[in-house]
Design a protein around this motif. Structure first.
Motif, short mmCIF file in Angstrom:
data_model
loop_
_atom_site.label_atom_id
_atom_site.label_comp_id
_atom_site.label_asym_id
_atom_site.label_seq_id
_atom_site.Cartn_x
_atom_site.Cartn_y
_atom_site.Cartn_z
N LEU A 228 1.24 3.83 5.10
CA LEU A 228 2.12 2.67 5.16
C LEU A 228 1.37 1.48 5.78
O LEU A 228 1.47 0.35 5.27
CB LEU A 228 3.38 2.99 5.97
CG LEU A 228 4.48 1.96 5.95
CD1 LEU A 228 4.94 1.65 4.54
CD2 LEU A 228 5.65 2.45 6.78
N LEU A 229 0.62 1.72 6.82
CA LEU A 229 -0.18 0.65 7.43
C LEU A 229 -1.24 0.14 6.45
O LEU A 229 -1.47 -1.07 6.35
CB LEU A 229 -0.83 1.14 8.72
CG LEU A 229 0.12 1.34 9.89
CD1 LEU A 229 -0.60 2.05 11.04
CD2 LEU A 229 0.68 0.00 10.36
N MET B 11 0.59 -1.93 3.90
CA MET B 11 0.99 -3.23 4.45
C MET B 11 -0.22 -4.16 4.55
O MET B 11 -0.12 -5.35 4.23
CB MET B 11 1.65 -3.03 5.82
CG MET B 11 3.01 -2.35 5.73
SD MET B 11 3.66 -1.86 7.33
CE MET B 11 4.13 -3.46 7.99
N LEU C 187 9.21 -4.27 5.79
CA LEU C 187 8.84 -3.88 4.43
C LEU C 187 9.68 -4.63 3.40
O LEU C 187 9.17 -5.04 2.35
CB LEU C 187 8.99 -2.38 4.22
CG LEU C 187 8.00 -1.50 4.96
CD1 LEU C 187 8.36 -0.03 4.76
CD2 LEU C 187 6.59 -1.78 4.52
N ILE D 203 2.87 1.23 -0.57
CA ILE D 203 4.04 1.31 0.31
C ILE D 203 5.02 2.36 -0.21
O ILE D 203 5.56 3.16 0.54
CB ILE D 203 4.72 -0.07 0.46
CG1 ILE D 203 3.84 -1.00 1.30
CG2 ILE D 203 6.11 0.06 1.07
CD1 ILE D 203 4.28 -2.44 1.31
N ILE E 201 10.82 -1.29 10.78
CA ILE E 201 9.72 -1.35 9.80
C ILE E 201 10.29 -1.50 8.40
O ILE E 201 9.68 -2.14 7.55
CB ILE E 201 8.78 -0.13 9.93
CG1 ILE E 201 7.41 -0.45 9.30
CG2 ILE E 201 9.33 1.08 9.24
CD1 ILE E 201 6.65 -1.48 10.01
N LEU F 145 8.25 -8.06 3.10
CA LEU F 145 6.96 -7.99 2.43
C LEU F 145 7.11 -7.72 0.93
O LEU F 145 6.47 -8.38 0.10
CB LEU F 145 6.11 -6.90 3.09
CG LEU F 145 4.64 -6.84 2.80
CD1 LEU F 145 3.96 -8.18 3.06
CD2 LEU F 145 3.99 -5.75 3.64
N SER G 276 -1.06 -5.32 1.17
CA SER G 276 -0.05 -6.29 0.74
C SER G 276 -0.31 -7.66 1.33
O SER G 276 -0.15 -8.68 0.65
CB SER G 276 1.34 -5.80 1.13
OG SER G 276 1.64 -4.60 0.47
N LEU G 277 -0.70 -7.71 2.59
CA LEU G 277 -1.00 -8.99 3.22
C LEU G 277 -2.22 -9.65 2.58
O LEU G 277 -2.24 -10.87 2.36
CB LEU G 277 -1.20 -8.81 4.72
CG LEU G 277 0.07 -8.43 5.50
CD1 LEU G 277 -0.28 -8.12 6.95
CD2 LEU G 277 1.11 -9.54 5.41
#
Length: 166
Positions: free
Chosen positions: A133-134, A137, A92, A121, A88, A95, A140-141
């Motif tokens: 964190l999910l 993420m 990260l 994050i 992960i 990302l 972030s996407l």
């Protein structure tokens, strides 16, 4: 460090070019995560320098504190093994590098959302919160999708203007 460098750009206040400067250390941190490092590398000239809040405006500091206090109430250690897993960290790293590249662009709309994703994050890693964190993420996407859409729209507009001139 992710929080420190991402937070000023994550706030919905006008960014007078500082997000471009702040994205460089974020890029370096992302690259180190990608390479599997768990420690932060800083140039010797930066080590040991104090952070002086008075360098920021009082309005920005107050907004930072409000956001940090809000996020602190939401985070706690959850899915710790996920948050600490080596693979992960590689994801990260990729990302964060992509988000930092988006922040490098002097294009309106490509700074705040990516910085907010990095901020989430950073907080998730600080608290070992796999759920946060999910969320970070996913944010972030979405931020990357927005940045790509803005860039493609700008490209189409410039291409249309050039083709209409010639």
């Amino acid at each position: 460090m992710l929080i420190l460098f991402a937070l000023p750009s994550a706030l919905p206040v006008p960014a007078a070019g500082y997000s471009t400067v702040l994205s460089i250390p974020l890029f370096i941190i992302g690259f180190r995560l990608l390479c599997g490092y768990n420690t932060l590398w800083m140039p010797a000239s930066w080590r040991g320098k104090p952070f002086r809040p008075e360098q920021f405006s009082r309005k920005v500091i107050n907004r930072m504190l409000q956001l940090i206090q809000y996020v602190e109430r939401l985070t706690k250690p959850r899915l710790v093994s996920f948050a600490r897993s080596r693979w992960i960290r590689v994801v990260l790293g990729i990302l964060i590098i992509a988000l930092a590249c988006s922040m490098l662009l002097p294009i309106p709309g490509t700074n705040t959302a990516p910085a907010f994703g990095i901020f989430l994050i950073g907080f998730a890693l600080l608290e070992d919160d796999g759920v946060m964190l999910l969320v970070g993420m996913a944010a972030s996407l979405v931020a990357l999708a927005i940045s790509i859409a803005i860039i493609l729209f700008g490209y189409a507009v410039v291409k249309g203007v050039i083709s209409s001139l010639f």
